[in-house]
Design an enzyme around this catalytic site. Structure first.
Site, PDB file in Angstrom:
ATOM      1  NE  ARG A  33      48.121  35.360  38.550  1.00 24.46           N
ATOM      2  CZ  ARG A  33      47.747  34.621  37.492  1.00 24.46           C
ATOM      3  NH1 ARG A  33      48.197  34.927  36.285  1.00 24.46           N
ATOM      4  NH2 ARG A  33      46.905  33.616  37.633  1.00 24.46           N
ATOM      5  CD  GLU A 177      40.142  24.570  40.175  1.00 23.38           C
ATOM      6  OE1 GLU A 177      40.958  24.328  41.077  1.00 23.38           O
ATOM      7  OE2 GLU A 177      40.159  25.603  39.504  1.00 23.38           O
ATOM      8  CE  LYS A 219      39.280  27.121  42.714  1.00 22.10           C
ATOM      9  NZ  LYS A 219      40.447  27.623  43.443  1.00 22.10           N
ATOM     10  CB  SER A 261      37.740  34.580  39.983  1.00 19.72           C
ATOM     11  OG  SER A 261      39.141  34.502  39.949  1.00 19.72           O
ATOM     12  N   GLY A 263      39.351  34.216  35.566  1.00 17.78           N
ATOM     13  CA  GLY A 263      39.618  35.300  34.625  1.00 17.78           C
ATOM     14  C   GLY A 263      38.482  36.300  34.503  1.00 17.78           C
TER      15      GLY A 263
HETATM   16  P1  13P Z   1      41.190  31.889  39.656  1.00 22.32           P
HETATM   17  O1  13P Z   1      40.186  32.360  40.682  1.00 22.32           O
HETATM   18  O2  13P Z   1      42.219  32.908  39.286  1.00 22.32           O
HETATM   19  O3  13P Z   1      40.541  31.199  38.499  1.00 22.32           O
HETATM   20  O4  13P Z   1      42.077  30.779  40.395  1.00 22.32           O
HETATM   21  C1  13P Z   1      41.455  29.863  41.151  1.00 22.32           C
HETATM   22  C2  13P Z   1      42.168  28.594  41.026  1.00 22.32           C
HETATM   23  O5  13P Z   1      42.634  28.062  42.016  1.00 22.32           O
HETATM   24  C3  13P Z   1      42.277  27.974  39.710  1.00 22.32           C
HETATM   25  O6  13P Z   1      42.738  26.677  39.834  1.00 22.32           O
END
Ligand code: 13P
Length: 336
Positions: A33, A177, A219, A261, A263
């Site tokens: 980044r 997640e 998530k 999000s 991407g």
């Molecule tokens: P993004 O919103 O960039 O996908 O990142 C969230 C995240 O914590 C991915 O593990």
């Protein structure tokens, strides 16, 4: 940890008008980044970047919790106040990424397994002492020819269950997640199928491993067309398919769902969340539906900052805008 305490942390994480900032990029990801804006990645430049975000004046209005990386949870602002304390002053909970990232899954080309269970109990105990009250573990599921395999789903969801049980034992709310990756040209229906299979499997594992669902935050990805798909489905269809998928798979006692999000473009991630909450405002859904964005909240401020002290205010203004837009979308009242 009493289940009521875990439940109250989980509810705070998904409070109305707020969402979670994922600022837990590993050093490797954060370096990519920073490279993209021409800034050398050092412990100090990473600290400066996180400080910019965490010192944004009204951050507590749209952020309920921040997920940090091991390096970040040990860092402080310029005046020596630890980031954990700085956020707590704004009523923001600290979270911590505890997985050791994704690795190739043996015997399954193109699929991954998340590592990091060894020694996890001890690490969680230390993070709790450092002030963390929730944690994150990301499992990655890919869509393509013959993917996801039952094998990849089974081992990844089993690991999520083991992580979640250990978190609750140590007093941390696990963010669970299971991310179905957007990369590829697959259709929204393919994403729906992979998401359904993953969610069914993860809730089977959580039940089998005695995880208290009232003390987790889910998530997931949204149900969405692949990033390279022709004729990508519009936001209204993303919202309908996402909610229908969850109604089939997510138990009603899960307090909240915080989307990644993944991407999506900045506007796309906000418009899709807004459509989802527009439906939630009309139908009586059992869970809070909010954001836990990484790139969705950070891409614009990073581009405004460019590593320059004179741009800190511009970076914070850009972060504030992304936060307020996401907050409006979380309520289903976003207007572009
Ligand atoms: P993004 O919103 O960039 O996908 O990142 C969230 C995240 O914590 C991915 O593990």
């Amino acid at each position: 940890m009493a289940s009521a305490e875990l439940n109250s942390i989980a509810l705070k994480m998904v409070a109305r008008k707020k969402g979670i900032l994922a600022a837990d990029e590993s050093t490797g990801t954060m370096t990519k980044r920073l490279d993209s804006i021409g800034v050398e990645s050092t412990s100090e430049s990473r600290r400066q970047w996180r400080q910019l975000l965490f010192q944004t004046p009204d951050i507590g209005g749209y952020i309920s919790g921040v997920i940090m990386y091991d390096e970040t949870i040990r860092q402080s602002d310029d005046s020596g106040i630890s980031f954990v304390e700085l956020l707590a002053k704004n009523d923001i909970l600290t979270g911590i990424k505890v997985d050791n990232s994704t690795h190739d899954l043996a015997g399954a080309p193109g699929e991954f397994i998340t590592e990091g269970l060894d020694g996890l109990r001890g690490r969680l105990s230390e993070y709790y002492k450092l002030g963390a009250r929730f944690a994150k573990w990301r499992a990655l599921i890919t869509v393509g020819e013959g993917r996801p395999s039952d094998y990849a789903i089974r081992v990844n969801m089993h690991a999520l269950g083991r992580y979640a049980a250990l978190c609750q034992e140590q007093g941390l709310v696990p963010i669970v997640e299971p991310e179905v990756l957007m990369d590829g040209s697959h259709s929204i229906d393919d994403c729906r199928s992979a998401t359904t299979r993953s969610l069914v499997a993860v809730f089977e594992e959580l039940a089998a491993q005695n995880v208290d669902l009232e003390g987790i935050v889910l998530k997931p990805n949204m149900v969405i067309s692949g990033s390279d798909a022709p004729n990508r489905a519009p936001a209204t269809e993303v919202a309908r398919q996402t909610i229908d998928c969850f109604l089939e798979t997510v138990p009603t006692n899960v307090p909240g769902i915080a989307f990644l999000s993944g991407g999506q473009g900045d506007e796309e991630s906000v418009v899709n969340l807004d459509e989802i909450n527009k439906i939630a405002n009309q139908e009586d859904l059992p869970w809070e539906l909010t954001y836990s964005y990484g790139r969705g909240l950070q891409a614009a401020p990073l581009a405004a900052w460019l590593g320059k002290t004179e741009n800190v205010a511009a970076g914070q203004a850009a972060f504030q805008k992304r936060g307020l837009d996401s907050s409006a979308a979380r309520e289903g009242i976003y207007t572009s």
